[in-house]
Design a protein around this motif. Structure first.
Motif, PDB file in Angstrom:
ATOM      1  N   ARG A   1      59.120  32.398  17.495  1.00 50.74           N
ATOM      2  CA  ARG A   1      58.815  33.668  16.843  1.00 50.74           C
ATOM      3  C   ARG A   1      59.825  34.719  17.262  1.00 50.74           C
TER       4      ARG A   1
ATOM      5  N   ARG B   1      50.329  36.185  11.649  1.00 45.47           N
ATOM      6  CA  ARG B   1      51.434  35.232  11.749  1.00 45.47           C
ATOM      7  C   ARG B   1      51.088  33.974  10.948  1.00 45.47           C
TER       8      ARG B   1
ATOM      9  N   ASP C   1      57.696  32.077  12.957  1.00 46.20           N
ATOM     10  CA  ASP C   1      57.338  33.343  12.323  1.00 46.20           C
ATOM     11  C   ASP C   1      58.483  34.327  12.514  1.00 46.20           C
TER      12      ASP C   1
ATOM     13  N   ARG D   1      56.115  34.330  23.506  1.00 44.00           N
ATOM     14  CA  ARG D   1      56.408  33.854  22.143  1.00 44.00           C
ATOM     15  C   ARG D   1      55.126  33.379  21.454  1.00 44.00           C
TER      16      ARG D   1
END
Length: 209
Positions: free
Chosen positions: A20, A68, A57, A93
């Protein structure tokens, strides 16, 4: 599913990666690609891993799970038992909310899915996994709070100086990039003046639109 470190290193695992980044800036998107490449290189050192998927994401904060889409899809796939190990680089994360982190990893355990936080060396099904995860998740949440406070403070300081740095350019204005201020854009300004005049006359927002 309880086992020691040797078992974790040797037993066959169906693995997915989760990455992410929190902004849509080009550099951050590049960083996400680097994250996923890093996971693939990591997998080469684990011959017992069979990589079955990747979830990522882009431009999304880690403070809330439901915002997300890839994260939520990963949870749905976990319920379907499509994999048994999620590998992510670090706790921050995965999530910046302590409660979300713990609730999610406990839910995943029920499906027989473990999470491995590489940089923190946390395996959620190891004996001390949840204790260490609680500590790291709390630190990630506190750092998120501090980051938000610093960002708000920076915006407020810019506003006091008369500069505009936050968000898209409002309708009716254009940016003066050198002065970092907003300047009235006359081609749109008349529309804005009409909207305010109509609202002052008691016309509601829906009717104005």
């Amino acid at each position: 599913m309880q086992y020691d470190k040797a078992d974790q290193q040797n037993c066959p695992r169906r693995v997915v990666f989760y990455g992410r980044v929190s902004t849509e800036l080009e550099a951050q998107i590049s960083a996400l690609k680097n994250q996923m490449n890093w996971y693939l290189e990591l997998a080469e050192h684990h011959p017992n891993w069979t990589v079955v998927g990747q979830y990522a994401d882009e431009g999304i904060s880690g403070t809330g799970m439901k915002t997300r889409p890839s994260f939520m899809k990963m949870l749905r796939d976990a319920r379907k038992k499509k994999f048994d190990l999620i590998v992510t680089r670090e706790v921050s994360r995965f999530a910046r909310n302590t409660v979300d982190t713990l609730v999610t990893t406990r839910e995943l355990k029920q499906y027989g899915v473990e999470v491995y936080f590489v940089n923190d060396d946390i395996w959620t099904m190891r004996g001390d996994g949840e204790v260490r995860l609680t500590i790291m998740a709390s630190l990630a949440q506190d750092e998120s709070r501090k980051m938000s406070e610093r960002t708000k403070a920076g915006i407020q300081m810019s506003q006091k100086k008369g500069t505009y740095v936050a968000g898209p350019t409002p309708f009716g204005y254009k940016r003066d990039k050198k002065a970092h201020t907003l300047v009235v854009q006359e081609s749109q300004a008349e529309t804005v003046r009409k909207i305010f005049a109509w609202y002052a006359d008691g016309i509601n927002g829906t009717e104005i639109a």
